[in-house]
Design a protein around this motif. Structure first.
Motif, mmCIF file in Angstrom:
data_model
loop_
_atom_site.group_PDB
_atom_site.id
_atom_site.type_symbol
_atom_site.label_atom_id
_atom_site.label_comp_id
_atom_site.label_asym_id
_atom_site.label_seq_id
_atom_site.Cartn_x
_atom_site.Cartn_y
_atom_site.Cartn_z
ATOM 1 N N THR A 16 0.633 3.204 -4.922
ATOM 2 C CA THR A 16 -0.418 2.263 -5.342
ATOM 3 C C THR A 16 0.170 1.112 -6.157
ATOM 4 O OG1 THR A 16 -2.082 4.020 -5.354
ATOM 5 C CG2 THR A 16 -2.579 2.029 -6.606
ATOM 6 N N LEU A 17 0.999 1.446 -7.142
ATOM 7 C CA LEU A 17 1.592 0.403 -7.982
ATOM 8 C C LEU A 17 2.564 -0.458 -7.175
ATOM 9 C CD1 LEU A 17 2.241 2.480 -11.235
ATOM 10 C CD2 LEU A 17 0.399 0.838 -10.804
ATOM 11 N N GLY A 18 3.474 0.213 -6.450
ATOM 12 C CA GLY A 18 4.435 -0.544 -5.653
ATOM 13 C C GLY A 18 3.771 -1.292 -4.522
ATOM 14 N N GLY A 19 2.782 -0.660 -3.876
ATOM 15 C CA GLY A 19 2.089 -1.322 -2.774
ATOM 16 C C GLY A 19 1.289 -2.529 -3.232
ATOM 17 N N GLY A 20 0.707 -2.444 -4.436
ATOM 18 C CA GLY A 20 -0.003 -3.597 -4.965
ATOM 19 C C GLY A 20 0.932 -4.764 -5.222
ATOM 20 N N TYR A 21 2.121 -4.451 -5.766
ATOM 21 C CA TYR A 21 3.114 -5.497 -6.010
ATOM 22 C C TYR A 21 3.590 -6.103 -4.695
ATOM 23 C CZ TYR A 21 7.302 -7.766 -7.909
ATOM 24 O OH TYR A 21 8.262 -8.672 -8.258
ATOM 25 N N LEU A 22 3.837 -5.237 -3.690
ATOM 26 C CA LEU A 22 4.261 -5.743 -2.385
ATOM 27 C C LEU A 22 3.202 -6.659 -1.784
ATOM 28 C CD1 LEU A 22 6.209 -5.725 0.048
ATOM 29 C CD2 LEU A 22 5.033 -3.667 0.857
ATOM 30 N N GLY A 26 3.001 -10.870 -0.527
ATOM 31 C CA GLY A 26 2.701 -11.221 0.855
ATOM 32 C C GLY A 26 3.114 -10.175 1.858
ATOM 33 N N GLY A 27 3.408 -8.960 1.387
ATOM 34 C CA GLY A 27 3.854 -7.898 2.275
ATOM 35 C C GLY A 27 2.719 -7.058 2.814
ATOM 36 N N SER A 28 3.069 -5.952 3.465
ATOM 37 C CA SER A 28 2.112 -5.073 4.122
ATOM 38 C C SER A 28 1.149 -4.449 3.113
ATOM 39 C CB SER A 28 2.865 -3.965 4.858
ATOM 40 O OG SER A 28 1.979 -2.977 5.331
ATOM 41 N N ALA A 29 -0.130 -4.324 3.526
ATOM 42 C CA ALA A 29 -1.155 -3.702 2.685
ATOM 43 C C ALA A 29 -1.149 -2.178 2.829
ATOM 44 C CB ALA A 29 -2.528 -4.239 3.048
ATOM 45 N N LEU A 68 3.670 3.890 14.557
ATOM 46 C CA LEU A 68 3.947 3.513 15.942
ATOM 47 C C LEU A 68 3.864 2.002 16.132
ATOM 48 C CD1 LEU A 68 2.016 6.225 18.004
ATOM 49 C CD2 LEU A 68 4.479 5.833 18.012
ATOM 50 N N SER A 69 2.901 1.370 15.469
ATOM 51 C CA SER A 69 2.737 -0.080 15.623
ATOM 52 C C SER A 69 3.917 -0.842 15.037
ATOM 53 C CB SER A 69 1.435 -0.527 14.956
ATOM 54 O OG SER A 69 1.516 -0.452 13.538
ATOM 55 N N GLU A 70 4.556 -0.273 14.013
ATOM 56 C CA GLU A 70 5.681 -0.956 13.363
ATOM 57 C C GLU A 70 7.016 -0.678 14.046
ATOM 58 O OE1 GLU A 70 4.854 -2.530 9.103
ATOM 59 O OE2 GLU A 70 6.070 -0.715 9.105
ATOM 60 N N SER A 71 7.253 0.598 14.368
ATOM 61 C CA SER A 71 8.597 0.963 14.829
ATOM 62 C C SER A 71 8.672 1.309 16.295
ATOM 63 C CB SER A 71 9.119 2.145 14.018
ATOM 64 O OG SER A 71 8.356 3.315 14.291
ATOM 65 N N GLY A 72 7.524 1.453 16.971
ATOM 66 C CA GLY A 72 7.550 1.921 18.337
ATOM 67 C C GLY A 72 7.829 3.417 18.404
ATOM 68 N N LEU A 547 9.469 1.359 0.707
ATOM 69 C CA LEU A 547 8.636 0.409 -0.029
ATOM 70 C C LEU A 547 9.492 -0.465 -0.936
ATOM 71 C CD1 LEU A 547 6.002 -0.748 -1.244
ATOM 72 C CD2 LEU A 547 5.861 1.323 -2.658
ATOM 73 N N ILE A 548 10.453 0.135 -1.638
ATOM 74 C CA ILE A 548 11.339 -0.637 -2.512
ATOM 75 C C ILE A 548 12.121 -1.665 -1.703
ATOM 76 C CG2 ILE A 548 13.308 -0.487 -4.083
ATOM 77 C CD1 ILE A 548 12.257 2.298 -4.896
ATOM 78 N N CYS A 549 12.603 -1.263 -0.517
ATOM 79 C CA CYS A 549 13.318 -2.204 0.344
ATOM 80 C C CYS A 549 12.414 -3.353 0.778
ATOM 81 C CB CYS A 549 13.880 -1.486 1.570
ATOM 82 S SG CYS A 549 15.375 -0.522 1.249
ATOM 83 N N ARG A 550 11.146 -3.047 1.047
ATOM 84 C CA ARG A 550 10.206 -4.116 1.434
ATOM 85 C C ARG A 550 9.986 -5.095 0.290
ATOM 86 N NH1 ARG A 550 6.192 -3.225 6.134
ATOM 87 N NH2 ARG A 550 6.927 -1.322 7.110
ATOM 88 N N ILE A 551 9.914 -4.565 -0.919
ATOM 89 C CA ILE A 551 9.752 -5.442 -2.083
ATOM 90 C C ILE A 551 10.987 -6.333 -2.237
ATOM 91 C CG2 ILE A 551 9.612 -5.468 -4.604
ATOM 92 C CD1 ILE A 551 7.861 -2.924 -4.373
#
Length: 775
Positions: A16-22, A26-29, A68-72, A547-551
């Motif tokens: 929740t905390l990391g996802g909110g920051y991401l 402008g990253g994935s919700a 599946l939508s992200e990585s196939g 998630l950290i890598c996405r941030i």
């Protein structure tokens, strides 16, 4: 239930905390939503509500669809996204009540797990195909005897192709270890981090000649691996060197035509008096010397330079200890030995020159010098003159067409590599290119540049490979050269004109105020450039480090390949390690095909203003880390793009092998290459597709050989399909290119140096390992 609740709260709060920051970046919700759902589910489970199991079933199903939508349909994309959540669900299986909700959860969990497991057999990044095996061009003779290996790439053509055909796909299973030799040269406590064993031996007559990281030249019996003699050049440790390595030595054939036969020498060869040499071996050293040695005894050669030695720091504008040295074998052609050198990246604005020098092989007299900072004046420089400061260098291996009288130099960049404001027009013209010089004079015949105004340290790293190529326009003298940025250029080596088309593509703009970026960059129609990176490619062992890598990804500047360096921090992709490096490619001049090992790793480049007096920590410790660029406004930090667990932030595979039909420019097959066997605490050979450094060879028997990968194996590949036919466990990392030859009994041998790579973390050693077919 309590255990699930506690674990769910911890993971849910983190997401929740990391996802909110991401999301704010402008990253994935997804991560924010997943975190909130986990917190709600954990709360319901703590109260023993049946709805918690229904909600978690919906969560797993939604996560599976999202994955599946992200990585196939790819195991290594699905498993990190789902594995943790599937594991968290296990305590819920033992709930004593709520049978319906539990059955639904177990059913959803089982279906997702089985569908995921089935994806293990899917290889979406592999390409199947078959290279043509018929001989297209039978006129491929060179000056090297069929059973020998007289230069780094076997000959000055740099093909890494052997006409030997005893070892085939049908009998390679019978290839067994024949002998092992240990040099005794190991990494010491005072050595730099990148102390590496990258040598490819030569085979002349019935002797092998190879160098070691500390520049010993070793002569071995080609049949038994028995030591003949060792010359220790007495190179002292120097912590300012970025590399401590030797990729090979060079051979000057005898004027008499009599092949030299090395003898068993009882005393160290460096202690012998110098002798008159008919043939010569040339040893480059990491303290900037070029030494000529007798192939028979290892004694220095009389009449060449100063008692067999040339000082390569002569006429240098700056002579900082450890800033200039040679790591690659010089080129011997038409009576000249041509030497380039490595110049430290990003240590100082004022560094030694990248000058290329040609010496008479008999006397060691300087015949010409070509300095890209002063390219038109090639006559030998005067005793009180100096070469250009920090001019582009050629640290890799050169090639030559002795008949055309041309040598081909893969050129590097000016230092500082990420700061372009110090470069002259001449330096801009010749940096990051291939330059053809006339061997007699050093005058430029042609130049083909691969990056304009290089701000990414994308030195042309590999030896050009020369072959006569059948094209729609007929047979052309071709040059094939791979680059760090993923292009493979195929040029007419007489004129420099492209055989496979080159176009100019728009490139990102916007630099620091002192600099600029080129509006376009060249691109070859034959290339292994990865697609533009997205957040969906971020990877990790769990959703948390993913998630950290996405941030990290969203915080970096990235607008695609050639995004300029920045104070913010720039994602460099492909990274500084390169899609291709000094291992290069192997080409088959008869079948007109190429074997390659493309890599796929991102780096991070960050400019650090030097005017704020901040503590930079350890500096100038190698090519990675912080380098000061002393005399400039900016230091630079370079590092691989890694997760908190120290693994790449991008989804694998990170390394592959590929086969190309050079007549058509078609990439016929490509397969992931290498396992995690030697890179994790548990020795599990997981076939992720690992990066590596080193190169391949091709044989007429239809087999290619290569080690290079971060696991300690030498592999034999079917050239036709790229499939692995044979593996041999090495005693250390094989970050060197193998070679093959005939011994005195007419048996085909394959030799691999195995000593590891200091900065890659592979197993260190001092081994030379030989293989032959078991009768």
């Amino acid at each position: 239930m309590r255990f699930f609740s506690i674990l769910g709260w911890i993971v849910g709060l983190t997401l929740t905390l990391g996802g909110g920051y991401l999301l704010s970046l402008g990253g994935s919700a997804y991560y924010l939503i997943a975190g909130i759902v986990l917190l709600i589910t954990s709360g319901l489970a703590f109260k023993r509500q049946p709805s918690s199991l229904y909600l978690y079933s919906i969560f797993l199903l939604g996560t599976f669809i999202w994955a599946l939508s992200e990585s196939g349909y790819y195991w290594w994309g699905l498993a990190p996204r789902l594995g943790l959540f599937l594991a968290i669900a296990l305590p819920l299986f033992f709930t004593r009540s709520w049978s319906v909700s539990r059955k639904i959860l177990v059913a959803v969990w089982t279906i997702i797990t089985l569908v995921m497991l089935a994806s293990l057999i899917n290889a979406p990044f592999d390409k199947q195909g078959e290279l043509p095996m018929a001989s297209i061009n039978a006129n491929t003779e060179d000056s090297v005897p069929k059973g020998d290996w007289n230069a780094y790439g076997r000959s000055n053509l740099g093909q890494r192709y052997s006409p030997l055909e005893d070892i085939t796909p049908d009998n390679i299973a019978n290839l067994k270890q024949a002998w092992v030799y240990r040099t005794g040269d190991m990494k010491g406590p005072k050595d730099v981090g990148e102390t590496t064993y990258e040598a490819t031996p030569l085979k002349v007559g019935n002797s092998l000649y190879l160098c070691t990281p500390h520049n010993w030249l070793v002569a071995l019996d080609a049949d038994s691996g028995e030591k003949r003699w060792v010359y220790d050049s007495k190179v002292l440790p120097e912590m300012q060197r970025q590399h401590q390595t030797c990729r090979g030595v060079s051979y000057q054939p005898p004027a008499s035509g009599t092949i030299p036969m090395a003898i068993n020498q009882t005393q160290p060869s460096e202690n012998l008096a110098s002798v008159s040499c008919d043939a010569k071996l040339f040893l480059p050293t990491s303290d900037a010397r070029l030494i000529a040695l007798d192939p028979v005894t290892g004694a220095r050669c009389q009449g060449f330079g100063d008692d067999g030695v040339i000082d390569l720091t002569k006429n240098m504008p700056f002579k900082q200890a450890g800033y200039y040295y040679s790591t690659s074998p010089p080129l011997v052609s038409n009576g000249f030995v041509v030497v380039g050198g490595s110049v430290n990246d990003n240590y100082d604005v004022n560094e030694p020159s990248g000058v290329i020098r040609a010496y008479n092989t008999s006397t060691g007299e300087l015949a010409w010098n070509w300095d890209s900072g002063n390219p038109d004046e090639t006559a030998p420089i005067g005793p009180n003159e100096t070469y250009a400061v920090s001019s582009p260098n050629s640290w890799s291996i050169a090639s030559a067409d002795d008949k055309l009288g041309l040598i081909y130099l893969p050129m590097g960049n000016s230092t500082p590599d990420q700061l372009g404001m110090y470069r002259s027009p001449a330096e801009e013209k010749y940096a990051t290119s291939v330059v053809a010089l006339h061997i007699e004079t050093g005058k430029v015949a042609w130049v083909q540049q691969f990056i304009h105004h290089d701000l990414w340290d994308m030195d042309t790293p590999a030896q050009p490979s020369l072959l006569d190529l059948q094209t729609k326009s007929g047979l052309q003298p071709a040059l094939v050269v791979p680059t760090k940025q993923g292009d493979v250029y195929v040029l007419n080596r007489k004129t420099g004109e492209p055989i496979i088309p080159i176009t100019e593509q728009p490139a990102p703009q916007g630099t620091i105020p002192e600099d600029y970026a080129s509006p376009t960059q060249p691109s070859s129609a034959l290339n292994f450039k990865p697609e533009k990176m997205t957040g969906a490619q971020m990877w990790g062992a769990t959703p948390i480090d993913q998630l950290i890598c996405r941030i990290q990804f969203k915080k970096l500047r990235y607008e695609g390949q050639y995004t300029p360096p920045s104070i913010q921090g720039t994602l460099v992709y492909p990274g500084n390690f390169g899609v291709f490096n000094w291992g290069g490619v192997a080409v088959d001049p008869e079948r007109q095909v190429m074997f390659a090992m493309p890599l796929d790793l991102a780096f991070v480049s960050k400019l650090i203003p030097n005017d704020n007096q901040q503590d930079l920590g350890p500096v100038n410790t190698g090519e990675q880390g912080v380098s000061t660029n002393t005399g400039s406004p900016y230091s630079v930090s370079l590092s691989p793009f890694l997760s908190p667990l120290g693994i790449p932030c991008q989804q694998p595979p990170w390394g592959s092998v590929a086969g190309v039909n050079l007549r058509t420019g078609e990439k016929v097959w490509q397969h992931k290459n290498g396992t995690t066997r030697d890179m994790t605490a548990l020795p599990l050979p997981i076939p992720l597709g690992m990066p590596g450094i080193g190169g391949p060879i091709i044989t007429k028997g239809g087999v290619a050989f290569m080690a290079a990968s971060l696991d300690d194996y030498l592999r034999g590949y079917d050239l036709k399909t790229g499939q692995v036919l044979w593996t041999a466990r090495l005693p250390a990392g094989g970050q060197a290119t193998p070679m093959t030859y005939l011994n005195s009994k007419g048996e085909q041998m394959v030799v691999q140096v195995a000593g590891g790579h200091g900065s890659l973390g592979t197993t260190l050693g001092d081994y030379v390992v030989a293989y032959k077919l078991e009768k």
